[in-house]
Motif scaffolding. Structure first.
Motif, PDB file in Angstrom:
ATOM      1  N   UNK A 299      13.135  21.815  73.011  1.00  0.00           N
ATOM      2  CA  UNK A 299      12.897  22.653  71.978  1.00  0.00           C
ATOM      3  C   UNK A 299      14.018  22.199  70.777  1.00  0.00           C
ATOM      4  N   UNK A 300      15.192  21.969  71.084  1.00  0.00           N
ATOM      5  CA  UNK A 300      16.242  21.607  70.150  1.00  0.00           C
ATOM      6  C   UNK A 300      15.861  20.345  69.299  1.00  0.00           C
ATOM      7  N   UNK A 330       1.844  27.201  61.366  1.00  0.00           N
ATOM      8  CA  UNK A 330       0.531  26.882  62.515  1.00  0.00           C
ATOM      9  C   UNK A 330       1.358  25.983  63.383  1.00  0.00           C
ATOM     10  N   UNK A 331       1.921  24.869  62.764  1.00  0.00           N
ATOM     11  CA  UNK A 331       2.565  23.883  63.866  1.00  0.00           C
ATOM     12  C   UNK A 331       3.508  24.316  64.485  1.00  0.00           C
ATOM     13  N   UNK A 332       4.438  25.223  64.002  1.00  0.00           N
ATOM     14  CA  UNK A 332       5.706  25.946  64.768  1.00  0.00           C
ATOM     15  C   UNK A 332       4.986  26.945  65.534  1.00  0.00           C
ATOM     16  N   UNK A 333       4.078  27.519  65.376  1.00  0.00           N
ATOM     17  CA  UNK A 333       3.261  28.430  66.435  1.00  0.00           C
ATOM     18  C   UNK A 333       2.757  27.780  67.665  1.00  0.00           C
ATOM     19  N   UNK A 334       2.273  26.681  67.169  1.00  0.00           N
ATOM     20  CA  UNK A 334       1.711  25.659  68.360  1.00  0.00           C
ATOM     21  C   UNK A 334       2.872  25.178  69.285  1.00  0.00           C
ATOM     22  N   UNK A 335       3.830  25.092  68.746  1.00  0.00           N
ATOM     23  CA  UNK A 335       5.063  24.405  69.419  1.00  0.00           C
ATOM     24  C   UNK A 335       5.596  25.677  70.382  1.00  0.00           C
ATOM     25  N   UNK A 336       4.949  26.806  70.036  1.00  0.00           N
ATOM     26  CA  UNK A 336       5.589  27.987  70.871  1.00  0.00           C
ATOM     27  C   UNK A 336       7.036  28.708  70.327  1.00  0.00           C
ATOM     28  N   UNK A 337       7.476  27.999  69.442  1.00  0.00           N
ATOM     29  CA  UNK A 337       8.916  28.555  68.953  1.00  0.00           C
ATOM     30  C   UNK A 337       8.917  29.811  68.283  1.00  0.00           C
ATOM     31  N   UNK A 357      20.368  28.834  67.288  1.00  0.00           N
ATOM     32  CA  UNK A 357      21.576  28.794  66.603  1.00  0.00           C
ATOM     33  C   UNK A 357      22.741  28.063  67.513  1.00  0.00           C
ATOM     34  N   UNK A 358      22.528  28.297  68.631  1.00  0.00           N
ATOM     35  CA  UNK A 358      23.434  27.579  69.394  1.00  0.00           C
ATOM     36  C   UNK A 358      23.438  25.963  69.567  1.00  0.00           C
ATOM     37  N   UNK A 359      22.050  25.429  69.547  1.00  0.00           N
ATOM     38  CA  UNK A 359      21.777  24.260  69.309  1.00  0.00           C
ATOM     39  C   UNK A 359      22.176  23.595  67.986  1.00  0.00           C
TER      40      UNK A 359
END
Length: 527
Positions: A299-300, A330-337, A357-359
């Motif tokens: 994810x990071x 849509x891309x970021x939704x598909x990534x699940x973020x 924010x930690x990463x």
């Protein structure tokens, strides 16, 4: 003994699991197969796609209506733009899986000769064409990790499937399911051969439908947890179950990771005579974040992509903006973020909300180690001296903000990130921070939870950028801070206002004053 699975497809004999065939609409899939459709099943990583496809293959073959094969084409990713290497890896995978799952040697026997004679731009088409022709039952292919293929290799596979579509079902697979993180329509494929960007829709215009594998719903989370209780008699108390749902919002890997951590990794959780509690789940969440488990590390890594930054950065700022590129969204939704909730875009779950924010500030936290020590801000009764801490940050921000913010990849959200890095460096020694932020919120809410011998200290810090007049920003901020304080039952809180003006002096920007808003005292910090 079975356990919660956090790596690879589920195996019911080894893992607690839900029935994979109940994760999607099986009736709809069977209907699409009967209609000889080619379609897409997509979902974020580690949500159970492979487990579902393997279960579907087993189910279809048991019904004896189709000859169904699952293949994973990820091995061809290493070929990158070398189409011949990529197609060879895919055909080898198909032959191997056919031999293992179907006890069918036909693909393994014919593909080397076909690749040699037909070449890489026709071999995949020719192999599955001949196999379909020689099969006594209609052929169904489940192709997993399709979007792991790169450039011309992906284009070649999609076009070879498309070019044989009209020959189905006697001379080509009756149905093909493409499975990956993204829908094929969102592919933007860079072609070295054609010196162009090819869209998935143009390379694969035979797609009938896109299905998305969702997260667990709350009842499914509870059902999975109950599998552990049935096997061990160890209960998860009601608050622990509720917190697992709240933290994960049903993301399958997170659910399994939290449950595994608390019931199998933590010493306190391995005592089967004692229930799993809310406090244990909180500690388990901290553990998996601090260890930067593979899922969270992936994810990071995505945060560094421009398309992801375009969406996440305004959310960290809390900006009101009229338009974000819908393809990026849509891309970021598909990534699940992120997810849509009543037309609002938000981070998918509280764990991601904390990890992001930690990463983004991890290196800054390391660099701050020599400049700040948690012991400086802990009073004699072991409480956190938040006023002293914010005063120190105010001075630090005045002296160093321009230099430190330039180090961030997300510079637009630099003030918020720098504040969170500063706080995280302190909180790592014994507390935690809960965060709320999102597109159009106009603020970032931080709640510091700090245990000390006599209880739990809760401190609220509201971060805002100065966009309107100072008094209007303060007025809005006081109301927002009050509501967040009320949520946590706090009587005192802090409102931090960042003024990014380049024409004002620091003397104009820096101030500190207290106000009583309704029944609560709020300290306002200008920076």
């Amino acid at each position: 003994m079975r356990f919660f699975n956090t790596a690879g497809p589920v195996k019911p004999e080894d893992h607690y699991c839900l029935n994979p065939l109940e994760r999607f609409n099986l009736e709809e899939i069977l209907y699409l197969l009967e209609q000889k459709k080619y379609f897409v099943l997509h979902a974020p990583r580690q949500t159970g796609k492979t487990s579902c496809l393997l279960a579907l293959m087993k189910y279809l073959n048991a019904r004896d209506q189709y000859c169904c094969l699952y293949i994973n084409v990820e091995a061809a990713q290493g070929a990158r733009e070398n189409v011949k290497r990529g197609i060879k890896a895919i055909l080898n995978e198909m032959g191997s899986r056919s031999r293992v799952y179907l006890n069918n040697l036909y693909p393994d026997t014919v593909w080397p000769d076909i690749l040699e004679k037909s070449g890489e731009d026709a071999a995949f088409n020719e192999v599955i064409s001949r196999w379909a022709q020689n099969s006594q039952k209609p052929l169904v292919l489940l192709i997993d990790e399709i979007d792991s293929l790169i450039g011309d290799t992906l284009i070649s596979v999609l076009r070879q499937i498309r070019s044989g579509y009209d020959k189905r079902p006697d001379h080509f697979p009756q149905s093909i399911i493409l499975c990956g993180v993204r829908d094929v329509r969102d592919y933007r494929i860079h072609s070295d051969k054609e010196k162009a960007i090819i869209t998935g829709g143009s390379a694969f215009n035979i797609k009938a439908k896109s299905l998305r594998l969702g997260n667990f719903i709350q009842s499914e989370v509870n059902a999975l947890i109950e599998e552990h209780t049935k096997e061990t008699d160890q209960e998860f108390d009601s608050k622990a179950k509720e917190l697992i749902w709240e933290y994960t919002q049903g993301q399958p890997w997170l659910v399994n990771a939290l449950a595994y951590e608390v019931a199998f990794e933590m010493k306190s959780g391995r005592d089967r005579t004692k229930p799993i509690t809310e406090d244990m789940v909180i500690q388990a969440k901290e553990n998996i974040i601090l260890r930067r488990e593979t899922h969270l590390d992936q994810l990071a890594d995505k945060l560094r992509e421009d398309r992801v930054r375009n969406v996440i950065c305004p959310m960290l700022e809390g900006k009101y903006i009229e338009k974000i590129n819908p393809d990026d969204t849509q891309y970021v939704i598909d990534l699940g973020l992120i997810k849509k909730n009543n037309s609002e875009l938000m981070i998918s779950n509280p764990i991601y909300r904390e990890v992001i924010p930690r990463e983004l500030t991890i290196i800054t936290q390391y660099n701050l180690a020599s400049k700040i020590q948690s012991s400086w801000y802990i009073s004699s009764d072991s409480r956190l001296d938040v006023e002293k801490l914010l005063k120190a940050f105010q001075e630090f921000f005045r002296e160093h903000s321009e230099h430190w913010i330039e180090r961030f990849e997300y510079k637009e959200a630099g003030p918020q990130l720098l504040m969170q890095a500063f706080l995280q460096r302190i909180i790592n020694s014994g507390g935690r921070i809960e965060r709320e932020y999102g597109l159009g919120r106009g603020r970032t809410d931080l709640a510091i939870i700090w245990p000390y011998p006599k209880g739990i200290q809760k401190e609220i810090i509201e971060l805002k950028l100065l966009h309107k007049s100072l008094e209007k920003t303060i007025s809005d901020g006081l109301d927002q801070t009050y509501k967040y304080m009320d949520k946590f039952g706090c009587t005192e809180g802090h409102l931090v206002i960042f003024d990014r003006s380049t024409v004002k002096s620091w003397e104009e920007k820096i101030f500190c004053r207290k106000e009583v808003y309704q029944d609560k005292t709020i300290t306002i910090w200008g920076m």
